[in-house]
Write an enzyme that holds these catalytic residues in place. Structure first.
Site, PDB file in Angstrom:
ATOM      1  N   LYS A   1       0.840  -1.202   0.000  1.00 19.71           N
ATOM      2  CA  LYS A   1       0.000   0.000   0.000  1.00 19.71           C
ATOM      3  C   LYS A   1       0.881   1.260   0.000  1.00 19.71           C
ATOM      4  CE  LYS A   1      -2.209   1.098   3.822  1.00 19.71           C
ATOM      5  NZ  LYS A   1      -2.087   2.380   4.465  1.00 19.71           N
TER       6      LYS A   1
ATOM      7  N   ASP B   1      -6.474   1.207   1.102  1.00 21.60           N
ATOM      8  CA  ASP B   1      -6.456   1.389   2.559  1.00 21.60           C
ATOM      9  C   ASP B   1      -7.845   1.020   3.090  1.00 21.60           C
ATOM     10  OD1 ASP B   1      -8.151   3.458   1.972  1.00 21.60           O
ATOM     11  OD2 ASP B   1      -6.940   5.016   2.911  1.00 21.60           O
TER      12      ASP B   1
END
Ligand code: SF4
Length: 210
Positions: free
Chosen positions: A120, A138
């Site tokens: 991420k 997220d």
């Protein structure tokens, strides 16, 4: 969900949030990388307060790599998960100095190879810092994409793959920010505001309250 509907949702969200961008403050790609590591389970406002002080002490990979972990922990304590975040920042800084000549690598593969940098974080740095096409999943993106029906993924990686399939590649980064803003402003975890939602007629969420 078919591609036509996904495209319609993309267009509407991009019109709804034309200025969607990260709220993190940074002056270089390395500062961005540190801020993104710190932002895990922490608000951007808190991260900005912490980095405002931290970056006066150290804001290059060389300076950060030499920092003592206990000292770094004191700077970032209020961001939470401070021990692992300090370890990740120092490990990534050492890798940047030792393997990449002191420059944050600009491609996804090498970004993801940095010690302490997860998928991420690498995706955010690649898209925001280098204008690359990537979708970082997220908690907001995961929840909102699932509710809308853009993905039925059971984990962030599956959601990322679904979104990459359904959204045109040149929209990935913009949609990443739009989904975060939509999750913060309208489609909140506790109570989505479906009545005030610009994509309610296209959203497949079962518990929509209109
Ligand atoms: S209609 Fe409701 S659940 Fe669907 S995206 Fe909008 S706020 Fe979220």
């Amino acid at each position: 969900m078919n591609g036509k509907k996904a495209l319609e949702i993309t267009e509407i969200l991009e019109k709804t949030y034309p200025n969607a961008k990260p709220a993190l403050t940074y002056g270089s790609v390395f500062e961005l990388l540190v801020a993104v590591i710190l932002s895990a389970q922490c608000t951007d406002e808190r991260v900005n307060k912490v980095t405002d002080v931290l970056f006066k002490r150290a804001n290059t990979p060389q300076e950060m790599a030499k920092m003592n972990i206990e000292e770094l922990e004191k700077y970032i304590f209020s961001c939470g998960l401070y021990h692992s975040k300090a370890e990740h920042i120092i490990s990534a800084s050492k890798d940047i100095v030792e393997k990449f000549n002191g420059e944050v690598p600009s491609d996804l593969e090498n970004l993801r190879s940095l010690a302490g940098v997860g998928r991420k974080t690498a995706n955010v740095v690649y898209s925001v810092g280098f204008n690359g096409n990537a979708i970082a999943v997220d908690t907001h993106v995961f929840r909102v994409a699932g509710r809308i029906g853009l993905s039925k993924g059971k984990n962030p990686l599956a959601t990322e793959k679904d979104l990459m399939k359904r959204i045109p590649e040149n929209e990935w980064s913009k949609m990443h920010h739009c989904l975060i803003w939509h999750g913060r402003k309208v489609c909140s975890a506790r109570k989505p505001n479906c009545k005030g939602c610009s994509i309610s007629s296209l959203c497949e969420y079962k518990n929509k309250e209109l």
